[in-house]
Motif scaffolding. Structure first.
Motif, mmCIF file in Angstrom:
data_model
loop_
_atom_site.group_PDB
_atom_site.id
_atom_site.type_symbol
_atom_site.label_atom_id
_atom_site.label_comp_id
_atom_site.label_asym_id
_atom_site.label_seq_id
_atom_site.Cartn_x
_atom_site.Cartn_y
_atom_site.Cartn_z
ATOM 1 N N ARG A 163 6.102 98.637 -7.505
ATOM 2 C CA ARG A 163 7.328 98.189 -6.847
ATOM 3 C C ARG A 163 8.544 98.850 -7.482
ATOM 4 O O ARG A 163 9.486 99.225 -6.795
ATOM 5 N N VAL A 185 8.450 102.741 -6.470
ATOM 6 C CA VAL A 185 8.656 103.026 -5.048
ATOM 7 C C VAL A 185 9.884 102.299 -4.494
ATOM 8 O O VAL A 185 10.295 102.529 -3.374
ATOM 9 N N LEU A 227 9.199 97.317 5.306
ATOM 10 C CA LEU A 227 8.436 98.516 4.956
ATOM 11 C C LEU A 227 7.555 98.999 6.112
ATOM 12 O O LEU A 227 7.026 100.107 6.052
ATOM 13 N N PHE A 283 6.385 102.840 6.602
ATOM 14 C CA PHE A 283 4.936 103.007 6.468
ATOM 15 C C PHE A 283 4.383 103.744 7.685
ATOM 16 O O PHE A 283 3.609 104.690 7.552
ATOM 17 N N ARG A 331 5.335 109.312 -4.143
ATOM 18 C CA ARG A 331 5.915 108.181 -3.421
ATOM 19 C C ARG A 331 5.032 107.778 -2.248
ATOM 20 O O ARG A 331 4.798 106.599 -2.010
ATOM 21 N N VAL A 388 10.330 98.982 -3.883
ATOM 22 C CA VAL A 388 10.032 97.906 -2.943
ATOM 23 C C VAL A 388 10.240 96.606 -3.710
ATOM 24 O O VAL A 388 9.336 96.062 -4.308
ATOM 25 N N THR A 418 3.130 104.301 -1.906
ATOM 26 C CA THR A 418 3.637 103.415 -0.857
ATOM 27 C C THR A 418 2.517 102.875 0.027
ATOM 28 O O THR A 418 2.528 101.694 0.387
#
Length: 130
Positions: free
Chosen positions: A78, A81, A19, A23, A42, A83, A46
């Motif tokens: 999670r 998004v 990420l 990011f 989002r 992840v 995030t």
């Protein structure tokens, strides 16, 4: 039990690594985010999720209560998004030149695995820290 929690911490470190680039792209291009609600949501979700991954990774590695709590707070975000703890497996179809159907299979597997991780985290947390 402790090895399982350390494995979960390791999965969080993998998530941090994967990420990091997205990011950084978000942070450096905040003014270029589309105006659609979902795109904005989002980004808003995030950024704190990325920061909280450090908290959960360290907390779980040290087997501290704050690591468990950080994961519990992360869980719904999670899912929104995308992840996932084992989300790295969704990269396999691209790396191995597999058909698109494999991404869908791996994505569903990641989604299910995240619920299993939550279940085992709760079981371990109740048994070890209560």
């Amino acid at each position: 039990m402790r090895y399982t929690v350390k494995f979960f911490a390791f999965l969080d470190v993998i998530s941090i690594i994967l990420l990091a680039q997205p990011f950084w792209a978000i942070v450096t291009h905040l003014n270029e985010i589309p105006q659609e609600f979902l795109s904005q949501a989002r980004v808003v979700l995030t950024l704190p999720l990325f920061i909280s991954l450090f908290v959960s990774a360290v907390g779980l590695f040290l087997f501290k209560k704050f690591g468990f709590i950080a994961y519990y707070l992360q869980f719904p975000f999670r899912l929104v998004v995308w992840v996932f703890s084992i989300g790295f497996i969704t990269l396999l179809p691209e790396l191995l030149n597999l058909k698109e159907v494999w991404f869908d299979i791996f994505f569903k597997l990641c989604f299910i695995a995240e619920f299993f991780r939550l279940y085992y985290t709760i079981k371990i947390h109740r048994g070890a820290l209560s």
